[in-house]
Design a protein around this motif. Structure first.
Motif, PDB file in Angstrom:
ATOM      1  N   LEU A   5     -32.485   2.415  41.767  1.00  0.00           N
ATOM      2  CA  LEU A   5     -31.371   2.153  41.547  1.00  0.00           C
ATOM      3  C   LEU A   5     -30.469   2.794  42.180  1.00  0.00           C
ATOM      4  CD1 LEU A   5     -31.547   2.168  37.646  1.00  0.00           C
ATOM      5  CD2 LEU A   5     -31.618   0.035  38.983  1.00  0.00           C
ATOM      6  N   ASP A   6     -29.415   2.049  43.154  1.00  0.00           N
ATOM      7  CA  ASP A   6     -28.491   2.730  43.753  1.00  0.00           C
ATOM      8  C   ASP A   6     -27.144   2.119  43.682  1.00  0.00           C
ATOM      9  OD1 ASP A   6     -30.414   4.673  45.368  1.00  0.00           O
ATOM     10  OD2 ASP A   6     -31.183   2.783  46.067  1.00  0.00           O
ATOM     11  N   THR A   7     -26.020   2.962  43.700  1.00  0.00           N
ATOM     12  CA  THR A   7     -24.813   2.337  43.852  1.00  0.00           C
ATOM     13  C   THR A   7     -24.232   2.146  45.163  1.00  0.00           C
ATOM     14  OG1 THR A   7     -24.199   3.042  41.470  1.00  0.00           O
ATOM     15  CG2 THR A   7     -22.267   2.789  42.796  1.00  0.00           C
ATOM     16  N   THR A   8     -23.921   1.035  45.634  1.00  0.00           N
ATOM     17  CA  THR A   8     -23.428   0.783  47.060  1.00  0.00           C
ATOM     18  C   THR A   8     -22.018   0.320  46.963  1.00  0.00           C
ATOM     19  OG1 THR A   8     -24.291  -1.506  47.114  1.00  0.00           O
ATOM     20  CG2 THR A   8     -26.049   0.070  47.482  1.00  0.00           C
ATOM     21  N   GLN A  15     -27.322  -1.879  43.117  1.00  0.00           N
ATOM     22  CA  GLN A  15     -28.613  -2.361  43.903  1.00  0.00           C
ATOM     23  C   GLN A  15     -29.694  -2.055  43.203  1.00  0.00           C
ATOM     24  OE1 GLN A  15     -29.879  -1.169  48.040  1.00  0.00           O
ATOM     25  NE2 GLN A  15     -29.167  -3.277  48.526  1.00  0.00           N
ATOM     26  N   ILE A  16     -30.387  -2.831  43.029  1.00  0.00           N
ATOM     27  CA  ILE A  16     -31.889  -2.570  42.271  1.00  0.00           C
ATOM     28  C   ILE A  16     -32.975  -3.296  43.233  1.00  0.00           C
ATOM     29  CG2 ILE A  16     -33.200  -3.128  40.170  1.00  0.00           C
ATOM     30  CD1 ILE A  16     -30.483  -4.144  38.745  1.00  0.00           C
ATOM     31  N   GLN A  17     -33.874  -2.243  43.411  1.00  0.00           N
ATOM     32  CA  GLN A  17     -34.767  -2.468  44.577  1.00  0.00           C
ATOM     33  C   GLN A  17     -36.179  -2.326  44.044  1.00  0.00           C
ATOM     34  OE1 GLN A  17     -33.815  -2.032  49.065  1.00  0.00           O
ATOM     35  NE2 GLN A  17     -32.942  -0.006  48.048  1.00  0.00           N
ATOM     36  N   ILE A  18     -37.018  -3.209  44.062  1.00  0.00           N
ATOM     37  CA  ILE A  18     -38.291  -3.326  43.630  1.00  0.00           C
ATOM     38  C   ILE A  18     -39.230  -3.313  44.931  1.00  0.00           C
ATOM     39  CG2 ILE A  18     -40.137  -4.416  42.097  1.00  0.00           C
ATOM     40  CD1 ILE A  18     -37.777  -6.130  41.064  1.00  0.00           C
ATOM     41  N   VAL A  19     -39.715  -2.000  45.191  1.00  0.00           N
ATOM     42  CA  VAL A  19     -40.508  -2.013  46.376  1.00  0.00           C
ATOM     43  C   VAL A  19     -42.014  -2.054  46.085  1.00  0.00           C
ATOM     44  CG1 VAL A  19     -38.588  -0.420  47.252  1.00  0.00           C
ATOM     45  CG2 VAL A  19     -40.731   0.585  45.924  1.00  0.00           C
ATOM     46  N   ASP A  20     -42.740  -2.227  47.287  1.00  0.00           N
ATOM     47  CA  ASP A  20     -43.983  -2.739  47.302  1.00  0.00           C
ATOM     48  C   ASP A  20     -44.830  -1.160  47.493  1.00  0.00           C
ATOM     49  OD1 ASP A  20     -46.561  -3.979  47.058  1.00  0.00           O
ATOM     50  OD2 ASP A  20     -46.128  -5.148  48.760  1.00  0.00           O
ATOM     51  N   ASP A  21     -46.122  -1.258  46.771  1.00  0.00           N
ATOM     52  CA  ASP A  21     -46.817   0.122  47.140  1.00  0.00           C
ATOM     53  C   ASP A  21     -48.079  -0.188  47.671  1.00  0.00           C
ATOM     54  OD1 ASP A  21     -48.758   2.176  45.405  1.00  0.00           O
ATOM     55  OD2 ASP A  21     -47.008   2.963  45.830  1.00  0.00           O
ATOM     56  N   GLN A  22     -48.790   0.721  48.187  1.00  0.00           N
ATOM     57  CA  GLN A  22     -50.161   0.123  49.048  1.00  0.00           C
ATOM     58  C   GLN A  22     -51.022  -0.021  47.735  1.00  0.00           C
ATOM     59  OE1 GLN A  22     -50.364   0.371  52.204  1.00  0.00           O
ATOM     60  NE2 GLN A  22     -52.541  -0.744  52.065  1.00  0.00           N
ATOM     61  N   LYS A  23     -51.133   0.588  46.620  1.00  0.00           N
ATOM     62  CA  LYS A  23     -51.978   0.216  45.472  1.00  0.00           C
ATOM     63  C   LYS A  23     -51.719  -0.829  44.799  1.00  0.00           C
ATOM     64  CE  LYS A  23     -54.182   4.971  45.875  1.00  0.00           C
ATOM     65  NZ  LYS A  23     -54.211   6.158  44.910  1.00  0.00           N
ATOM     66  N   ARG A  24     -50.201  -0.919  44.627  1.00  0.00           N
ATOM     67  CA  ARG A  24     -49.755  -1.991  43.621  1.00  0.00           C
ATOM     68  C   ARG A  24     -48.667  -2.823  44.529  1.00  0.00           C
ATOM     69  NH1 ARG A  24     -49.247   2.533  39.480  1.00  0.00           N
ATOM     70  NH2 ARG A  24     -47.301   2.706  40.436  1.00  0.00           N
ATOM     71  N   PRO A  25     -49.326  -4.021  45.018  1.00  0.00           N
ATOM     72  CA  PRO A  25     -48.595  -4.791  45.761  1.00  0.00           C
ATOM     73  C   PRO A  25     -47.750  -5.778  44.742  1.00  0.00           C
ATOM     74  CG  PRO A  25     -50.544  -5.443  46.007  1.00  0.00           C
ATOM     75  CD  PRO A  25     -50.544  -4.317  45.510  1.00  0.00           C
ATOM     76  N   LYS A  39     -18.395  -0.993  34.281  1.00  0.00           N
ATOM     77  CA  LYS A  39     -19.457  -2.120  34.087  1.00  0.00           C
ATOM     78  C   LYS A  39     -20.747  -1.694  34.861  1.00  0.00           C
ATOM     79  CE  LYS A  39     -16.237  -5.787  33.153  1.00  0.00           C
ATOM     80  NZ  LYS A  39     -15.847  -7.040  33.614  1.00  0.00           N
ATOM     81  N   LEU A  40     -20.972  -1.403  35.957  1.00  0.00           N
ATOM     82  CA  LEU A  40     -22.159  -1.280  37.011  1.00  0.00           C
ATOM     83  C   LEU A  40     -22.714   0.005  36.525  1.00  0.00           C
ATOM     84  CD1 LEU A  40     -21.029  -2.492  40.394  1.00  0.00           C
ATOM     85  CD2 LEU A  40     -22.269  -3.699  38.595  1.00  0.00           C
ATOM     86  N   VAL A  62     -26.006  -6.420  41.996  1.00  0.00           N
ATOM     87  CA  VAL A  62     -25.075  -6.862  41.225  1.00  0.00           C
ATOM     88  C   VAL A  62     -23.830  -6.616  41.958  1.00  0.00           C
ATOM     89  CG1 VAL A  62     -24.070  -6.779  38.943  1.00  0.00           C
ATOM     90  CG2 VAL A  62     -26.519  -6.484  39.012  1.00  0.00           C
ATOM     91  N   MET A  63     -22.965  -7.639  42.382  1.00  0.00           N
ATOM     92  CA  MET A  63     -21.862  -7.679  43.055  1.00  0.00           C
ATOM     93  C   MET A  63     -20.599  -7.144  42.545  1.00  0.00           C
ATOM     94  SD  MET A  63     -22.358 -10.281  46.019  1.00  0.00           S
ATOM     95  CE  MET A  63     -22.403 -11.655  45.204  1.00  0.00           C
ATOM     96  N   THR A  64     -19.900  -6.160  43.218  1.00  0.00           N
ATOM     97  CA  THR A  64     -18.611  -6.092  42.753  1.00  0.00           C
ATOM     98  C   THR A  64     -17.589  -7.138  43.075  1.00  0.00           C
ATOM     99  OG1 THR A  64     -17.524  -5.011  44.829  1.00  0.00           O
ATOM    100  CG2 THR A  64     -18.581  -3.542  43.175  1.00  0.00           C
ATOM    101  N   ARG A  65     -16.388  -7.352  42.367  1.00  0.00           N
ATOM    102  CA  ARG A  65     -15.588  -8.543  42.733  1.00  0.00           C
ATOM    103  C   ARG A  65     -14.982  -8.630  44.001  1.00  0.00           C
ATOM    104  NH1 ARG A  65     -13.555 -10.007  37.690  1.00  0.00           N
ATOM    105  NH2 ARG A  65     -15.278  -9.741  35.992  1.00  0.00           N
ATOM    106  N   GLU A  66     -14.910  -7.385  44.542  1.00  0.00           N
ATOM    107  CA  GLU A  66     -14.643  -7.297  46.176  1.00  0.00           C
ATOM    108  C   GLU A  66     -15.519  -7.752  46.925  1.00  0.00           C
ATOM    109  OE1 GLU A  66     -12.887  -4.071  49.334  1.00  0.00           O
ATOM    110  OE2 GLU A  66     -13.710  -3.410  47.334  1.00  0.00           O
ATOM    111  N   ALA A  67     -16.925  -7.599  46.718  1.00  0.00           N
ATOM    112  CA  ALA A  67     -17.896  -7.970  47.746  1.00  0.00           C
ATOM    113  C   ALA A  67     -18.084  -9.324  47.382  1.00  0.00           C
ATOM    114  CB  ALA A  67     -19.185  -7.200  47.231  1.00  0.00           C
ATOM    115  N   GLU A  68     -17.983  -9.853  46.108  1.00  0.00           N
ATOM    116  CA  GLU A  68     -18.021 -11.160  45.982  1.00  0.00           C
ATOM    117  C   GLU A  68     -17.080 -12.068  46.704  1.00  0.00           C
ATOM    118  OE1 GLU A  68     -17.283 -14.302  42.163  1.00  0.00           O
ATOM    119  OE2 GLU A  68     -18.316 -12.320  41.778  1.00  0.00           O
TER     120      GLU A  68
END
Length: 308
Positions: free
Chosen positions: A155-158, A163-173, A128-129, A278-284
């Motif tokens: 996008l990273d699988t942990t 895990q969906i991370q939206i990071v800041d940018d110096q020119k686009r906070p 699913k993930l 988006v957590m797995t059932r085990e993490a939940e």
């Protein structure tokens, strides 16, 4: 003289001996005994079939179809047996009110079953993930607005999930400086992600992060902890506005600079980010097992959290 000759002629008596019946063998007796035994077995079989319940018949059928499955799951249909794999219907040696010792309470059997179920759930979660990750990547690449900010979306699988991370940018906070006001492009990103998460059953964890630069009004009681929590809550509102159910969120927390993305550069803009997991059932289950109930409001950090 002729008369005297007749008188002197010997009388011959012929005796015919009648032969007796030939001696027969005992083979017919053996055949008859086999026939009677077979008839007795047949009537016993018919009696057993007539007195056996449908559940027991199903148990017998299941055992001969999949004996390993019956032995693992137990229950009705896994009766007494001297073999390693128990099975074969109800325990006919059990009296009313009695249960076979260890029936349904084998710790090794329970552990094996639990591990098999856990592995199956993890396998389904991974599929699913992976599908969700591909879906979000497709949304970003096909949307002209989002494609412009693709470098800020990671996008990273942990072990805890996608895990969906939206990071800041110096020119686009993502937010106005020192506030939780969402920038227009950040709103577009959050709403697209919220729409993609709408059909996902898994729970979502939402974390707000800042860099290590101290907040200017920290002496008044408002610090990076409150700022990160407010930004996490502002992001939550955008996700919900996009159609994601509010009860899908397992937690919304502000972590300030306790978990830096770029630990070598604590003041890097990349440390200012919003993490959607988006957590797995085990993490939940692990999260719920800590005694913390799901909360859709930002939680003020405790001493234990600050120590991180």
């Amino acid at each position: 003289m002729a008369t005297d000759a007749k008188k002197l002629q010997p009388i011959i008596v012929k005796k015919i001996k009648k032969g007796g019946h030939a001696v027969h063998g005992g083979a017919w007796k053996i055949a008859y005994a086999d026939f009677v035994t077979a008839m007795m077995a047949f009537f016993l079989l018919m009696w057993l079939l007539g007195s056996t319940s449908e559940g027991d018949k199903k148990g017998l059928s299941d055992y001969f179809t999949a004996p390993l499955k019956v032995s693992m799951l137990g229950g009705s249909g896994a009766g007494a047996s001297n073999s390693i794999l128990p099975g074969g219907g109800a325990d006919l040696t059990k009296q009313a009110g009695q249960s076979r010792r260890g029936e349904g309470n084998d710790p090794i059997q329970k552990k094996m079953l639990a591990e098999a179920m856990k592995a199956e759930v993890a396998k389904q979660d991974a599929k699913k993930l992976a599908s969700l990750s591909a879906k979000i990547s497709a949304v970003i690449s096909s949307n002209a607005k989002l494609a412009e900010f693709s470098s800020q979306i990671r996008l990273d699988t942990t072990p805890d999930g996608l895990q969906i991370q939206i990071v800041d940018d110096q020119k686009r906070p993502m937010f106005d400086s020192g506030s939780a006001t969402v920038k227009p492009y950040m709103r577009d990103i959050l709403r697209e992600i919220g729409a993609a998460l709408n059909g996902v059953e898994n729970k979502v964890s939402l974390d707000g992060h800042t860099d290590r630069a101290p907040y200017s009004n920290a002496e008044r009681g408002y610090s990076n902890w409150e700022l990160s929590a407010d930004r996490a809550n502002a992001s939550r509102r955008e996700l919900v506005a996009a159609g994601m159910p509010d009860d899908k969120l397992a937690r919304v927390v502000g972590l300030a600079s306790s978990s830096l993305l770029d630990a070598l550069n604590p003041l890097s803009p990349a440390n200012r980010r919003i993490s959607i997991t988006v957590m797995t059932r085990e993490a939940e289950e692990r999260l719920m097992g800590t005694g913390r109930a799901p909360d859709t409001k930002a939680q003020e950090p405790t001493a234990a959290t600050v120590s991180q």
